[in-house]
Design an enzyme around this catalytic site. Structure first.
Site, mmCIF file in Angstrom:
data_model
loop_
_atom_site.group_PDB
_atom_site.id
_atom_site.type_symbol
_atom_site.label_atom_id
_atom_site.label_comp_id
_atom_site.label_asym_id
_atom_site.label_seq_id
_atom_site.Cartn_x
_atom_site.Cartn_y
_atom_site.Cartn_z
ATOM 1 C CG HIS A 142 -1.857 1.132 1.326
ATOM 2 N ND1 HIS A 142 -3.221 1.000 1.220
ATOM 3 C CD2 HIS A 142 -1.628 2.452 1.559
ATOM 4 C CE1 HIS A 142 -3.796 2.182 1.360
ATOM 5 N NE2 HIS A 142 -2.836 3.080 1.573
ATOM 6 C CD GLU A 143 1.688 3.392 3.561
ATOM 7 O OE1 GLU A 143 1.894 4.543 3.122
ATOM 8 O OE2 GLU A 143 0.587 3.044 4.017
ATOM 9 C CG HIS B 292 0.328 6.243 -0.675
ATOM 10 N ND1 HIS B 292 -0.640 7.115 -1.145
ATOM 11 C CD2 HIS B 292 -0.238 5.540 0.337
ATOM 12 C CE1 HIS B 292 -1.759 6.937 -0.436
ATOM 13 N NE2 HIS B 292 -1.542 5.982 0.460
#
Length: 510
Positions: free
Chosen positions: A470-471, A474
């Site tokens: 998820h990070e 980003h």
């Protein structure tokens, strides 16, 4: 060095103000001169000359630097003030920007003890710093540099800029007082900006001078105040000189039910909670949180933050927190929200180890922000935060597992993943009002770097793999909505039943 020419004092002040603004936002964003130059397409020598006051910046430079540093047009306004005063891009400002007086060749200071306290009094925040200085050099010390910096809304520079443009921090509010032993100290201002003051405390007053000579020690102390509505819920102590002992106290109104935490960043990129806990002491209407450490590393930064569970000051950022939407809570905590362009951009990698100090600053900011966010919401599944989510377009992210293990990721990218996939609900701090069902690999392999620039490959599984993936998304400008199956939409958080629970995985992944 460029040729210098004489200018009027007011023009020199405008040049100095631009330089101070540029350095301030570079420090917040974690950019060195070299890394900023690379980001905006300038030679690093250009920025060096601008910051040494031997070259006046162009409008193009001010615009590009402001955008890259997310300075909320502060640099452009400083440039316009210079332009309106007749200072052109080809001009050379007289003199230069002075460095720390304690860095003069021959002088060498050691801080035997720094004792600092922050407290609230009648709508004002008071900072009281005492330092026991020892001159271990060969030249007498005649001045000492201090800085007063405020940021009401960390992570939202435009909002802070609007506040301080409308209502600048004034010297009357600061009400600075300084002493060396029993002698009052005078001072000379270096920079005077809306939200930042820098000055030299002088070892002199109207009665005479009292330099600190070789081998001598003395206590200096200074006190200043800032209105509470101009002060954010954080306080940072930086170790700029060799220091034998650091002690600090944060004294807050007990009726507001304060919660306090601290984060340390030193010569590695890891940002860690204070190694020892605060002591807590109730004293009348106040509660004092105290902490100390011996021999803190040079260049370490110790950041204290707090949250009031029962705020009672008009305008307090946490007022009505229980009535806020989840996304509004994250916005108030300084998380960039969906719709901001930085969330759709590819973050710029660090050149390691050359940009090690930049990386440390960014990781420190991420860690501090995660501590703040953890006071707002319970993260049973663990949590993560990427630099773009706090307005910094660099390739850094921090993940905290449910077991409270912190994973720091610099320049990460996924280089391998399992064929098996699981689908679970995820939340994103940048649009926290919904939860989305997102398929992710059970196992991922991530290539990343340590602070020395060594390339590492680490395998992550199950819930940690999901957090890390998820990070990393980003950092490549991707939000989890893009990962959801076609036709599947996020659900309102009110319909989500997994809050406070861990993800479910086969036992082999636990």
């Amino acid at each position: 060095m460029g040729e210098t020419i004489d200018r009027a004092p007011e023009q020199n002040e405008l040049v100095a103000a631009f330089i101070a603004e540029l350095r301030h936002w570079r420090a917040i964003a974690g950019y060195s001169q070299k890394s900023l130059a690379k980001q905006i397409g300038y030679d690093s020598s250009y920025i060096s000359k601008v910051e040494n006051a031997s070259l006046s910046p162009s409008r193009e430079f001010a615009e590009k630097a402001d955008a890259a540093l997310h300075a909320g047009r502060a640099l452009v306004r400083r440039w316009k003030a210079m332009h309106d005063a007749g200072i052109g891009p080809e001009a050379r400002a007289h003199g230069g920007s002075a460095g720390d007086p304690q860095s003069t060749p021959g002088t060498a200071l050691v801080v035997e003890h720094e004792d600092a306290a922050l407290s609230f009094h009648g709508g004002m925040v008071e900072t009281h710093v005492r330092r026991l200085l020892r001159n271990v050099g060969i030249e007498p010390v005649t001045s000492y540099l201090i800085r007063i910096s405020v940021d009401r809304f960390p992570g939202d520079p435009e909002r802070s800029n609007r506040l301080y443009r409308k209502d600048p921090l004034t010297w009357e509010e600061i009400n600075l007082r300084a002493r060396c032993g029993e002698e009052p100290m005078t001072w000379r201002v270096v920079h005077d900006r809306d939200a930042f003051k820098e000055l030299w405390l002088l070892f002199e007053n109207s009665d005479g001078r009292f330099p600190l000579y070789q081998g001598e020690s003395t206590w200096i102390e200074y006190i200043y105040t800032v209105p509470e509505d101009k002060w954010g819920p954080w306080w940072k102590r930086a170790i700029r000189l060799p220091t034998r002992r650091l002690s600090l106290a944060v004294i807050l109104p007990a009726e507001r039910q304060p919660t306090v935490w601290g984060l340390e960043t030193s010569m590695t990129a890891e940002a860690t909670p204070f190694r020892t806990p605060f002591t807590k002491e109730l004293n009348g209407d106040n509660v004092a949180f105290r902490w100390s450490t011996d021999d803190p590393p040079l260049h370490a930064r110790f950041r204290v933050e707090w949250k009031f569970k029962n705020p009672n000051v008009a305008g307090e950022e946490d007022l009505g927190m229980d009535q806020m939407s989840p996304s509004d809570k994250m916005r108030a905590a300084g998380v960039v929200q969906e719709g901001e362009s930085i969330l759709a951009e590819v973050a710029r990698p660090f050149d390691l180890p050359a940009e090690a100090e930049d990386a440390r600053r960014v990781v420190s900011e991420l860690g501090a922000k995660m501590e703040r966010i953890a006071q707002v919401h319970t993260f049973a599944k663990g949590m993560g935060l990427a630099a773009p989510q706090i307005g910094i377009g660099r390739a850094a992210a921090v993940v905290r597992t449910p077991e409270d293990h912190v994973i720091t990721l610099l320049n990460p990218r996924i280089v391998g993943e399992s064929a098996t996939v699981n689908e679970q609900y995820e939340g994103c701090l940048s649009f926290f009002d919904v939860r989305g069902m997102v398929p992710r690999p059970d196992v991922i392999e991530v290539e990343h770097q340590d602070i020395e620039g060594n390339i590492l490959i680490t395998e992550f599984t199950a819930g940690v793999a999901r957090l890390v993936a998820h990070e990393i998304d980003h950092l490549f400008g991707t939000l989890y909505r893009a990962r959801m199956r076609l036709g599947v939409l996020p659900i309102p958080v009110a319909q989500y039943t997994g809050t406070g629970k861990r993800w479910g995985f086969p036992s082999r992944d636990h």
